[in-house]
Motif scaffolding. Structure first.
Motif, PDB file in Angstrom:
ATOM      1  N   TYR A 125       0.842  -1.210   0.000  1.00 56.29           N
ATOM      2  CA  TYR A 125       0.000   0.000   0.000  1.00 56.29           C
ATOM      3  C   TYR A 125       0.878   1.262   0.000  1.00 56.29           C
ATOM      4  CZ  TYR A 125      -3.830  -3.086   1.533  1.00 56.29           C
ATOM      5  OH  TYR A 125      -4.746  -4.080   1.645  1.00 56.29           O
ATOM      6  N   SER A 126       1.937   1.224   0.784  1.00 57.73           N
ATOM      7  CA  SER A 126       2.797   2.410   0.850  1.00 57.73           C
ATOM      8  C   SER A 126       3.394   2.701  -0.519  1.00 57.73           C
ATOM      9  CB  SER A 126       3.935   2.199   1.852  1.00 57.73           C
ATOM     10  OG  SER A 126       3.390   1.969   3.107  1.00 57.73           O
ATOM     11  N   ALA A 127       3.807   1.630  -1.211  1.00 55.57           N
ATOM     12  CA  ALA A 127       4.371   1.825  -2.554  1.00 55.57           C
ATOM     13  C   ALA A 127       3.298   2.356  -3.505  1.00 55.57           C
ATOM     14  CB  ALA A 127       4.949   0.513  -3.067  1.00 55.57           C
ATOM     15  N   VAL A 128       2.066   1.864  -3.349  1.00 60.77           N
ATOM     16  CA  VAL A 128       0.974   2.336  -4.215  1.00 60.77           C
ATOM     17  C   VAL A 128       0.708   3.819  -3.945  1.00 60.77           C
ATOM     18  CG1 VAL A 128      -1.509   2.134  -4.675  1.00 60.77           C
ATOM     19  CG2 VAL A 128      -0.122   0.070  -4.437  1.00 60.77           C
ATOM     20  N   ILE A 129       0.649   4.176  -2.663  1.00 55.92           N
ATOM     21  CA  ILE A 129       0.378   5.584  -2.316  1.00 55.92           C
ATOM     22  C   ILE A 129       1.491   6.470  -2.877  1.00 55.92           C
ATOM     23  CG2 ILE A 129       0.248   7.208  -0.362  1.00 55.92           C
ATOM     24  CD1 ILE A 129      -1.098   4.846   1.202  1.00 55.92           C
ATOM     25  N   HIS A 130       2.728   5.978  -2.781  1.00 52.74           N
ATOM     26  CA  HIS A 130       3.851   6.749  -3.300  1.00 52.74           C
ATOM     27  C   HIS A 130       3.724   6.921  -4.822  1.00 52.74           C
ATOM     28  CE1 HIS A 130       7.871   8.395  -3.294  1.00 52.74           C
ATOM     29  NE2 HIS A 130       8.169   7.600  -4.315  1.00 52.74           N
ATOM     30  N   ALA A 131       3.347   5.831  -5.483  1.00 54.18           N
ATOM     31  CA  ALA A 131       3.275   5.871  -6.953  1.00 54.18           C
ATOM     32  C   ALA A 131       2.111   6.729  -7.444  1.00 54.18           C
ATOM     33  CB  ALA A 131       3.149   4.453  -7.506  1.00 54.18           C
ATOM     34  N   ASP A 319       7.555   6.489   9.387  1.00 51.84           N
ATOM     35  CA  ASP A 319       6.743   7.641   9.788  1.00 51.84           C
ATOM     36  C   ASP A 319       5.365   7.574   9.146  1.00 51.84           C
ATOM     37  OD1 ASP A 319       8.797   8.567  11.277  1.00 51.84           O
ATOM     38  OD2 ASP A 319       9.459  10.097   9.843  1.00 51.84           O
ATOM     39  N   ALA A 320       5.376   7.256   7.831  1.00 56.57           N
ATOM     40  CA  ALA A 320       4.099   7.203   7.116  1.00 56.57           C
ATOM     41  C   ALA A 320       3.234   6.082   7.676  1.00 56.57           C
ATOM     42  CB  ALA A 320       4.344   6.990   5.619  1.00 56.57           C
ATOM     43  N   VAL A 321       3.856   4.951   7.959  1.00 59.73           N
ATOM     44  CA  VAL A 321       3.100   3.807   8.474  1.00 59.73           C
ATOM     45  C   VAL A 321       2.487   4.157   9.830  1.00 59.73           C
ATOM     46  CG1 VAL A 321       3.350   1.471   9.407  1.00 59.73           C
ATOM     47  CG2 VAL A 321       4.306   2.033   7.180  1.00 59.73           C
ATOM     48  N   GLU A 322       3.234   4.885  10.663  1.00 60.19           N
ATOM     49  CA  GLU A 322       2.698   5.254  11.981  1.00 60.19           C
ATOM     50  C   GLU A 322       1.451   6.126  11.816  1.00 60.19           C
ATOM     51  OE1 GLU A 322       5.573   6.564  14.845  1.00 60.19           O
ATOM     52  OE2 GLU A 322       4.040   7.518  16.079  1.00 60.19           O
ATOM     53  N   ASP A 401      -7.462  -5.369  12.630  1.00 55.48           N
ATOM     54  CA  ASP A 401      -6.441  -5.184  11.584  1.00 55.48           C
ATOM     55  C   ASP A 401      -6.070  -3.715  11.540  1.00 55.48           C
ATOM     56  OD1 ASP A 401      -5.543  -7.357  10.218  1.00 55.48           O
ATOM     57  OD2 ASP A 401      -7.157  -7.376   8.738  1.00 55.48           O
ATOM     58  N   ILE A 402      -4.880  -3.397  11.913  1.00 56.34           N
ATOM     59  CA  ILE A 402      -4.430  -2.009  11.792  1.00 56.34           C
ATOM     60  C   ILE A 402      -3.266  -2.002  10.808  1.00 56.34           C
ATOM     61  CG2 ILE A 402      -3.253  -0.097  12.976  1.00 56.34           C
ATOM     62  CD1 ILE A 402      -5.931  -0.125  14.096  1.00 56.34           C
ATOM     63  N   CYS A 403      -3.374  -1.147   9.822  1.00 54.68           N
ATOM     64  CA  CYS A 403      -2.359  -1.098   8.777  1.00 54.68           C
ATOM     65  C   CYS A 403      -0.960  -0.884   9.368  1.00 54.68           C
ATOM     66  CB  CYS A 403      -2.725   0.041   7.841  1.00 54.68           C
ATOM     67  SG  CYS A 403      -1.465   0.380   6.645  1.00 54.68           S
ATOM     68  N   GLY A 404      -0.043  -1.749   9.015  1.00 50.99           N
ATOM     69  CA  GLY A 404       1.357  -1.532   9.393  1.00 50.99           C
ATOM     70  C   GLY A 404       1.726  -2.023  10.775  1.00 50.99           C
ATOM     71  N   VAL A 405       0.791  -2.654  11.474  1.00 49.08           N
ATOM     72  CA  VAL A 405       1.084  -3.092  12.840  1.00 49.08           C
ATOM     73  C   VAL A 405       1.067  -4.617  12.880  1.00 49.08           C
ATOM     74  CG1 VAL A 405       0.436  -2.851  15.265  1.00 49.08           C
ATOM     75  CG2 VAL A 405      -0.080  -1.026  13.647  1.00 49.08           C
ATOM     76  N   THR A 406       2.115  -5.175  13.478  1.00 48.49           N
ATOM     77  CA  THR A 406       2.192  -6.642  13.500  1.00 48.49           C
ATOM     78  C   THR A 406       1.264  -7.205  14.571  1.00 48.49           C
ATOM     79  OG1 THR A 406       3.961  -6.676  15.118  1.00 48.49           O
ATOM     80  CG2 THR A 406       4.615  -6.574  12.797  1.00 48.49           C
ATOM     81  N   TYR A 407       1.072  -8.491  14.498  1.00 49.52           N
ATOM     82  CA  TYR A 407       0.199  -9.146  15.478  1.00 49.52           C
ATOM     83  C   TYR A 407       0.754  -8.932  16.881  1.00 49.52           C
ATOM     84  CZ  TYR A 407      -2.183 -12.698  18.168  1.00 49.52           C
ATOM     85  OH  TYR A 407      -2.892 -13.341  19.140  1.00 49.52           O
ATOM     86  N   GLU A 408       2.048  -9.071  17.035  1.00 47.31           N
ATOM     87  CA  GLU A 408       2.643  -8.921  18.364  1.00 47.31           C
ATOM     88  C   GLU A 408       2.480  -7.482  18.871  1.00 47.31           C
ATOM     89  OE1 GLU A 408       6.423 -10.964  20.214  1.00 47.31           O
ATOM     90  OE2 GLU A 408       7.020  -9.218  19.055  1.00 47.31           O
TER      91      GLU A 408
END
Lengths: 517, 705
Positions: A125-131, A319-322, A401-408
């Protein structure tokens, strides 16, 4: 003349162990751009085996090891020292994944990281947003990646990804899961559509479907679909009309893979995947009234290569993921009727304390993010039950499900958010056994900060007008200015102090300055 | 015979026509005498291979009752008798050429082949001494009787069947192999009247044969030669292809005989005996006036004393003009793409490149395909050195390269021992593409240097085969080269290539598309045209499409050295098609494809002929030439080939080949002309250019071949 080998000519490789393909991309950085040196891909049956039988067979493991050895040879040819080998859905869902990873390590000395669904999708998603950053600013965009083993989609509101959801059904998996039904019906397509409706139809998007004007898609089959829809390719982005995807699906939905294969000159295996992928795309497009579908040519390895070869981009990415994660958390907080002002106030105090304790806590930016998420979501349990709201909060956060956050990380967020002034983390807590030993300490540190921050808005009235925090004389000095009575907050604050002192070895001290005085 | 769907000349019959063109060169009085011998020898060795593979194949089809007609409408059983008649006729022409045309010319040069009866006493004494001292120790007579079965005779070996009389007056037989380790001809002491005299080895043996059978009466000596089916059938799924190939080569030595050559008027009883023992049919026995096995004349033509009777050698220019003013081949290629036309420009340039890569500390990896390699290959030596220098060296040695299998096994083992990663090719496909990839770390990152060509990495054949090759370091070519090697090594599946056209996955489709495009252009009145130079044109689908293109008005010029199954000049069918065949001093081997493309002509080169095997069953590579000056050079090559008047024959509607009428035209010998052009390019360079050139070991006017 022997050239300076260290200057700008480092090559790196990314290996992606997928459901039906093992791929490797070797790339280098040329004039601050990532240039591909080599791309390799070999078919593999991990997906079929895992989706049918739950595990990877020894034969398949041997194939995988053989392929990886070949890739290692190619890496040597480019003198690649830095590589990242990742596995996605199929291996993640394999019962014997630990043994497979271990055997790969023993036989090839290669470390393979199994990506969580969320990690994989966030990178894409981050790559898509960048593109597509210039094309997605005005209205909401549904971003989706249709993998062979899972489908992920998210809503980009023009600034952040404010919602993300993963569903454990990809193009290959859909085909394999429903494969046996084909023997019992000639109307297989209806079964697929009903199944997808059941899976996707009840997912509520956080924005009105009319407000989504673009769908941005990636996935293994999208190139084939774009080609069959005669979609133009402009600056590495296919522009597909939604109706042409619907028409393509209509034209093949009643056909057997053999017929699709001969009609569109693709292999039967591709035809099977095409059918499943199209069914998913069409179902997704029904969730919106998008006028266009954009398909940038992006793969998982694009962001990974970038982060390996351009380290600065990793910081930007994090930063963007946060921001995306907090935006998603906010969406969930709204869904569960959490008080957003309260959440934001707690977040502000928590981050202030966290930053002040920088030299003492030894934690990193991701831990700060956990604190922000906990602040945002800590009241969601009330939506389920007022009496057991802390347990409910824990249960809900754990499964979001939160984007960019691992299960742990989500588990840690759940732990941090489930403690108020009356409860403190307890290592005997049964729920704690899910967390690794070193994470227990981190959770305690974060919970200590969170409890103090939360106490400062106990009344949820945002009484604090100014907030200052500093370290001095072996104490954490918090000074607030308020125009209202602060008794409830002070009571709660006092309850939080002992645990804070236990964790950090210093007492928090609160100074309240009343505006009226 | 079934009616063919479109005009199609049977492949085998067309091949004989090609060999006839080679034989015509032996008849050609304007050719130097020894070259005429050489052409005769080449026509004979071509025929040997034809028997070993094609005739054997047709015969096997007949025996397995395969009745499917080919595109000409002919079934194998219909073809076989026609083929044999044509071969008998061809062989007669070979001997007619020898006796009526070449030997008389040889006599004029005062050179003669003598039989013992024609020798002086001194010469007789000489052959007796040679027999006793050299031949006798190596000869092994093999008797054939109830306890001693007929020996396994090697393919293409020359033998003498000796009929002996025993004590009871009954015939018994023995076989004496004419030793292949010794020269087939021997120079005799000079005749008194001057000149040179030679004798054939078998004549010495037969003259002295009594010494081998002292206890028997010799009733007849019959010279014969065996040609066996030599097509290899291997299990490609075998665990170790190398071991499997070694087994198959052994098996080939026992292939069924497909031809027995025997001298005319040979002893009838011995003939019957051989026919029984070899289980060969009457029509597979070929009676010739002798000598049997005309390939001996290729070696005869190489005798150093006869160099004045040979073509003026074409001296490869080294280094070629394009490479002169650069300190290393890498610099030259980095400046621009480079095209080499061999043998006019020396193949040493390619060898230098591999050597430079082997020694260069910044080269990380070298990958190369090897199909046919010379006996003492400098390329292989450089690859071994590269591996020893720690480079990652990957070599695809095609073990299935026909008649080079044993040689390739030796090379494969040597390369493996040196630490190279050796691949033996792909299951079910022969890897015929010629490509070399060097991965080099440079200041601005990793750069790939690619060499692609139409000919093998064989420094010996590169002196006599005309081929074109290109060096480039452009990224799309480098990417494609890496992808192709990843497919060949099995590390990746076939990708979509940026520039390459690769068989079997996309080449047929590509050529079909290009021809159809020309048809469309013709229909729209746009510039159109096709010029194709390949060694063979056999593929029925492409031929049918070429007819369609001709009917649509596309001018098509084909330069086909060998087999051409298309018939040109048929009104309404192929009247826009011309077919030239160039056979001369050098062996035409380059494959070049030009498509007019509505006024923006495109040119491609590569390893593929237009045959089903190349398009469907081999890994072949065709690549575009894109730099304007190189494109222009490629166009000029084709133009010059089409203007040749000396070596060209033109295929007629009646399937005969006729020479170009030279009346009113300046004679153009394409081989001489290209050699001159390469030399002129080098001569144009200044001394300053030469002083900075890489490895200027020799001036271009010196013979370095």
């Amino acid at each position: 003349m022997h050239v300076n080998k260290t200057k700008n000519n480092k090559a790196a490789a990314v290996i992606d162990i997928g459901s039906s393909l093992v791929k490797m991309r070797v790339c280098q950085c040329k004039e601050d751009q990532i240039a591909t040196l080599d791309e390799l891909e070999c078919p593999i049956r991990i997906g079929h085996e895992v989706f049918h039988f739950g595990a990877v067979s020894p034969d398949c493991l041997n194939d995988l090891v053989r392929i990886l050895r070949g890739f290692q040879k190619v890496m040597r040819e480019y003198d690649v020292k830095d590589y990242k080998a990742v596995a996605t859905t199929a291996l993640r869902e394999a019962k014997n994944k630990s043994f497979i990873i271990d055997q790969i390590r023993v036989q090839t000395h290669m470390e393979v990281e199994i990506f969580e669904d969320n990690q994989e999708k966030t990178l894409i998603y981050s790559a898509v947003i960048h593109a597509l950053r210039n094309e997605m600013q005005s209205a909401a965009t549904l971003i989706s990646h249709i993998g062979t083993g899972s489908v992920g989609f998210g809503i980009f509101d023009g600034q952040n990804l404010c919602f993300s959801q993963n569903v454990s059904i990809g193009a290959l998996k859909l085909h394999d899961v429903l494969g046996s039904v084909q023997e019992h019906t000639t109307d297989f397509s209806s079964v697929v559509e009903e199944y997808l409706n059941a899976l996707l139809g009840r997912i509520t998007l956080p924005v009105a479907h009319k407000s989504i004007d673009t769908i941005a898609v990636t996935g293994a089959e999208i190139e084939t679909i774009a080609r069959l829809c005669n979609a133009p390719l402009e600056q590495e982005v296919y522009r597909i009309k939604p109706e042409s995807i619907t028409n393509l699906f209509k034209s093949i939905r009643a056909l057997s893979p053999e017929k699709i294969s001969s009609r569109h000159r693709i292999s039967e295996a591709q035809a099977e995947m095409l059918y499943s992928a199209l069914a998913i795309y069409v179902r997704l497009s029904k969730m919106t009234q998008a006028k266009r579908i954009l398909a940038p040519r992006i793969d998982l390895w694009d962001p990974l290569c970038q982060q390996m070869l351009l380290p600065d981009t990793k910081k930007e990415y994090l930063d963007a993921v946060e921001n995306h994660a907090v935006a998603c958390a906010k969406t969930f907080a709204e869904r569960y009727h959490c008080g957003l002002e309260h959440a934001q106030a707690v977040s502000q105090y928590a981050c202030g304390i966290f930053d002040c304790l920088k030299d003492l806590h030894g934690l990193n930016q991701r831990h700060r993010m956990i604190l922000r998420l906990a602040a945002m979501l800590h009241d969601c349990g009330y939506f389920v039950d007022a009496k057991y709201h802390l347990e409910s909060t824990f249960g809900l956060i754990q499964n979001i499900d939160i984007c960019g956050v691992t299960y742990e990380e989500m588990l840690m967020t759940a732990y941090v958010a489930r403690f108020n002034e009356l409860e403190t983390p307890n290592y005997d807590d049964l729920d704690f056994i899910h967390i690794r030993e070193e994470q227990k300490v981190i959770c305690s540190k974060l919970a200590a900060i969170f409890r103090v921050a939360n106490s400062l808005d106990k009344s949820q009235k945002q009484k604090v007008q100014t907030f200052e925090v500093r370290l001095a004389e072996e104490a954490l000095w918090i000074t607030i200015q308020s125009g209202e009575k602060f008794c409830l907050e002070q009571w709660a604050f006092e309850l939080c102090c002992p645990f804070f002192k236990d964790v950090f070895g210093l007492a928090p001290c609160l100074t309240v300055k009343n505006n009226l005085l | 015979m079934e009616k063919a769907k479109f005009p199609y000349i049977n492949r085998e019959l067309s091949w004989i026509d090609f060999n006839a063109r080679v034989l015509e060169e032996a008849y050609e009085k304007e050719n130097p005498l020894m070259e005429r011998f050489r052409f005769l020898g080449i026509s004979a060795s071509n025929l040997d291979e034809f028997f070993m593979v094609r005739v054997a194949g047709v015969r096997a089809q007949v025996h397995s009752k395969y009745h499917h007609p080919d595109a000409s409408g002919m079934t194998p059983s219909q073809l076989f008798p026609i083929l044999k008649d044509k071969i008998h006729d061809f062989m007669n022409r070979q001997y007619t050429c020898l006796y009526r045309s070449i030997l008389p010319a040889l006599q004029k040069e005062n050179i003669a082949f003598l039989t013992p009866n024609e020798m002086s006493r001194e010469q007789k004494r000489f052959i007796k001494q040679y027999f006793n001292e050299v031949l006798f120790p190596v000869l092994t007579p093999l008797a054939v009787d109830t306890s001693r079965p007929f020996p396994l005779l090697a393919n293409k070996s020359l033998n003498i069947a000796v009929r002996l009389g025993d004590e009871k007056g009954e015939s018994c037989f023995a076989v004496v192999q004419v030793p292949s380790i010794l020269s087939r001809f021997l120079e005799l002491p000079a005749p008194v009247e001057g000149g040179k005299a030679f004798v054939l080895l078998e004549d010495i043996i037969i003259d002295q044969i009594a010494q081998l059978f002292e206890l028997h009466e010799i009733k007849a000596c019959t010279l014969f030669r065996l040609t066996r089916n030599s097509d290899i059938d291997i299990d490609e799924e075998a665990e170790d292809l190398l071991v499997e190939m070694v087994k198959s080569i052994k098996k080939r030595k026992r292939g069924r005989p497909v031809r027995v050559e025997i001298l005319q008027k040979s002893d009838r009883e011995t003939r019957n005996f051989l026919s029984d023992m070899l289980k060969i049919k009457e029509d597979e026995i070929y009676e010739v006036p002798g000598p049997i096995d005309l390939t001996l004349f290729s070696k005869f033509a190489n005798l150093p004393d006869f160099s004045h009777l040979c073509f003026q050698p074409i001296v490869p220019v080294y280094p070629p003009a394009d490479f002169v003013s650069y300190p290393s081949p890498f610099d030259a290629i980095r400046a621009k793409d480079r095209l080499l036309h061999h043998p006019y420009e020396s193949f040493k340039c390619v060898v230098d490149f591999v050597r430079a890569a082997a020694d260069d500390p910044d080269v990380l990896a070298i990958k190369q395909t090897l199909y046919r390699v010379s006996g003492n290959s400098p390329i292989v030596a450089a690859l071994i050195k590269a591996a020893e220098n720690g480079k990652q060296v990957t070599v695809l040695v095609e073990l299935k390269a026909r008649f080079d299998e044993e040689n390739n096994i030796i090379w494969a083992k040597k390369l493996e021992q040196a630490g190279c990663h050796v691949i033996y090719g792909l299951t079910g496909l022969k890897t015929h593409c010629k490509i070399l990839l060097v991965v080099r770390r440079e200041e601005d990152g990793i750069r790939r240097y690619v060499h692609m060509g139409t000919g093998n990495y064989n420094d010996s054949t590169a002196k006599i085969y005309t081929d074109v090759s290109m060096f480039t370091c452009k990224e799309p070519y480098g990417m494609d080269a890496s992808s192709l090697f990843n497919v060949l090594t099995g590390y990746s599946r076939p990708p979509e290539y940026y520039k390459f056209v690769v068989a079997p996955h996309g080449m047929r489709h590509f050529f079909t598309h290009m021809i159809k495009q020309e048809i469309q252009n013709a229909q729209q009145g746009l510039p159109c045209g096709i010029v194709v130079k390949v060694n063979s044109l056999v593929d029925p689908k492409l031929i049918a499409l070429l007819y369609k293109a001709s009917q649509a008005g596309v001018p098509i010029q084909l330069i086909i050295r060998g087999i051409c199954c298309l018939t040109p000049g048929i009104p309404g069918v192929s009247d826009k098609i011309t077919v030239h065949s160039i056979v001369g001093q050098l062996l035409e081997h380059s494959r070049i494809f030009r498509f007019e493309n509505a006024g923006n002509p495109k040119v491609y080169m590569g390893s593929a002929d237009w045959m089903p095997r190349n398009l469907d069953r081999r890994v072949e590579l065709v690549f575009p030439i894109e730099e304007p000056d190189l494109k222009q050079r490629a166009f000029e090559m084709l133009d010059l080939m089409l203007r040749d008047t000396v070596n060209t024959r033109v295929l007629q509607e009646d399937t005969t080949y006729v020479p170009i009428s030279k009346r009113g035209k300046t004679a153009v010998d394409v081989h001489e002309a290209f050699a001159k052009m390469a030399q002129q390019e080098a001569d144009r360079l200044t001394d300053e250019d030469w002083s900075t050139g890489f490895h200027p070991r020799q001036k271009p006017d010196l013979d370095i071949s």
